[in-house]
Scaffold this motif. Structure first.
Motif, PDB file in Angstrom:
ATOM      1  N   VAL A 156       7.250   4.995   3.529  1.00  0.00           N
ATOM      2  CA  VAL A 156       5.897   4.558   3.244  1.00  0.00           C
ATOM      3  C   VAL A 156       4.802   5.575   3.461  1.00  0.00           C
ATOM      4  CG1 VAL A 156       6.506   1.989   3.421  1.00  0.00           C
ATOM      5  CG2 VAL A 156       5.661   3.311   5.337  1.00  0.00           C
ATOM      6  N   MET A 163      -1.991   6.070   2.662  1.00  0.00           N
ATOM      7  CA  MET A 163      -2.104   5.466   1.241  1.00  0.00           C
ATOM      8  C   MET A 163      -2.381   3.949   1.110  1.00  0.00           C
ATOM      9  SD  MET A 163      -1.146   8.018  -0.828  1.00  0.00           S
ATOM     10  CE  MET A 163      -1.730   9.205   0.203  1.00  0.00           C
ATOM     11  N   HIS A 164      -1.928   3.320   2.246  1.00  0.00           N
ATOM     12  CA  HIS A 164      -2.307   1.589   2.520  1.00  0.00           C
ATOM     13  C   HIS A 164      -2.861   1.334   3.878  1.00  0.00           C
ATOM     14  CE1 HIS A 164       0.045   1.542  -1.284  1.00  0.00           C
ATOM     15  NE2 HIS A 164       0.767   2.436  -0.741  1.00  0.00           N
ATOM     16  N   SER A 165      -3.242   0.003   4.144  1.00  0.00           N
ATOM     17  CA  SER A 165      -3.371  -0.329   5.221  1.00  0.00           C
ATOM     18  C   SER A 165      -2.295  -0.707   6.012  1.00  0.00           C
ATOM     19  CB  SER A 165      -4.344  -1.863   5.140  1.00  0.00           C
ATOM     20  OG  SER A 165      -3.354  -2.699   4.580  1.00  0.00           O
ATOM     21  N   TRP A 206       5.393   1.314  -2.611  1.00  0.00           N
ATOM     22  CA  TRP A 206       4.047   1.488  -2.530  1.00  0.00           C
ATOM     23  C   TRP A 206       3.483  -0.017  -2.808  1.00  0.00           C
ATOM     24  CZ3 TRP A 206       6.883   4.037  -6.088  1.00  0.00           C
ATOM     25  CH2 TRP A 206       6.853   3.475  -7.303  1.00  0.00           C
ATOM     26  N   SER A 207       4.334  -0.976  -2.998  1.00  0.00           N
ATOM     27  CA  SER A 207       3.925  -2.399  -3.213  1.00  0.00           C
ATOM     28  C   SER A 207       5.099  -3.154  -2.753  1.00  0.00           C
ATOM     29  CB  SER A 207       3.726  -2.449  -4.661  1.00  0.00           C
ATOM     30  OG  SER A 207       5.025  -2.437  -5.377  1.00  0.00           O
ATOM     31  N   GLU A 208       4.764  -4.539  -2.629  1.00  0.00           N
ATOM     32  CA  GLU A 208       5.869  -5.447  -2.472  1.00  0.00           C
ATOM     33  C   GLU A 208       7.312  -5.623  -3.505  1.00  0.00           C
ATOM     34  OE1 GLU A 208       4.727  -9.380  -1.241  1.00  0.00           O
ATOM     35  OE2 GLU A 208       2.978  -8.757  -0.521  1.00  0.00           O
ATOM     36  N   GLU A 224      -0.751  -3.843   4.813  1.00  0.00           N
ATOM     37  CA  GLU A 224       0.138  -3.746   3.508  1.00  0.00           C
ATOM     38  C   GLU A 224       1.438  -3.187   3.728  1.00  0.00           C
ATOM     39  OE1 GLU A 224      -3.166  -2.917   0.054  1.00  0.00           O
ATOM     40  OE2 GLU A 224      -3.032  -1.391   1.486  1.00  0.00           O
ATOM     41  N   MET A 225       1.221  -2.122   4.648  1.00  0.00           N
ATOM     42  CA  MET A 225       2.608  -1.197   4.795  1.00  0.00           C
ATOM     43  C   MET A 225       3.624  -2.096   5.939  1.00  0.00           C
ATOM     44  SD  MET A 225       1.463   2.723   5.187  1.00  0.00           S
ATOM     45  CE  MET A 225       0.045   2.504   6.505  1.00  0.00           C
ATOM     46  N   PHE A 274       5.360  -4.404   3.402  1.00  0.00           N
ATOM     47  CA  PHE A 274       6.252  -3.737   2.491  1.00  0.00           C
ATOM     48  C   PHE A 274       7.610  -3.587   3.214  1.00  0.00           C
ATOM     49  CE2 PHE A 274       2.818  -0.878   0.495  1.00  0.00           C
ATOM     50  CZ  PHE A 274       2.244  -1.939  -0.213  1.00  0.00           C
TER      51      PHE A 274
END
Length: 177
Positions: free
Chosen positions: A111, A115-117, A92-94, A120-121, A124
């Motif tokens: 992923v 939950m994320h754009s 959920w994060s780098e 962002e994904m 990741f």
């Protein structure tokens, strides 16, 4: 590098985006589906196949990884982790993407498409694919314990420090249970 992809309907948009992104970044993509939107599809159908693809490649000595995608990524991670030889991490994060590779030698990443754009994904996944396993002895030891359990279903022995305050390896009861 070969990258196996699997998703459900909630991850289809990201999977399609990643397919293009991965090819543009010189990766070989194996898409295990789905290929059309179906609001009632079942993620195990696709994520188990992605996990099996990674496990088979690695058994042959090939350098491949996998990406599974769903609404939250939780079920997809659980499905991929049912495949022997797969270590799938929900990111959920780098930072969690880096740690999944550096510390856990994860070979599949999950992923959450809701939950994320997409940006962002994608980042990741990019970080996950680019990060090597650290080979640190403690991480190798821990992964070895997981692999042994996966193969034998025998629990690793408790360390001496965990045996203090126990009766025959079980926690002592305080009588208030």
């Amino acid at each position: 590098m070969r990258v196996h992809l699997g998703s459900d309907h909630a991850g289809l948009e990201l999977k399609d985006h990643l397919t293009t992104w991965l090819v543009d970044h010189d990766h070989e993509v194996v898409d295990h589906g789905p290929f059309v939107y179906d609001a009632v599809d079942d993620y195990p159908v696709f994520c188990l196949r992605a996990g099996e693809g990674v496990a088979a490649d690695r058994a042959e000595g090939l350098d491949s990884l996998g990406v599974v995608i769903g609404g939250s990524g939780n079920g997809e991670q659980m499905a991929a982790n049912k495949v022997t030889g797969v270590r799938c991490a929900l990111v959920w994060s780098e930072e969690t993407a880096v740690l999944a590779r550096e510390h856990n030698d994860a070979n599949v990443v999950s992923v959450g498409g809701r939950m994320h754009s997409v940006e962002e994904m994608t980042r990741f996944v990019e970080v996950f694919l680019a990060t090597p396993f650290s080979q640190d002895e403690r991480h190798v030891r821990r992964i070895g314990q997981l692999t042994t359990y996966d193969e034998t279903r025998e629990l690793p022995p408790l360390p001496e420090s965990a045996l203090r305050g126990t009766v025959e390896g079980r926690p002592e009861q305080d009588g208030n249970a």
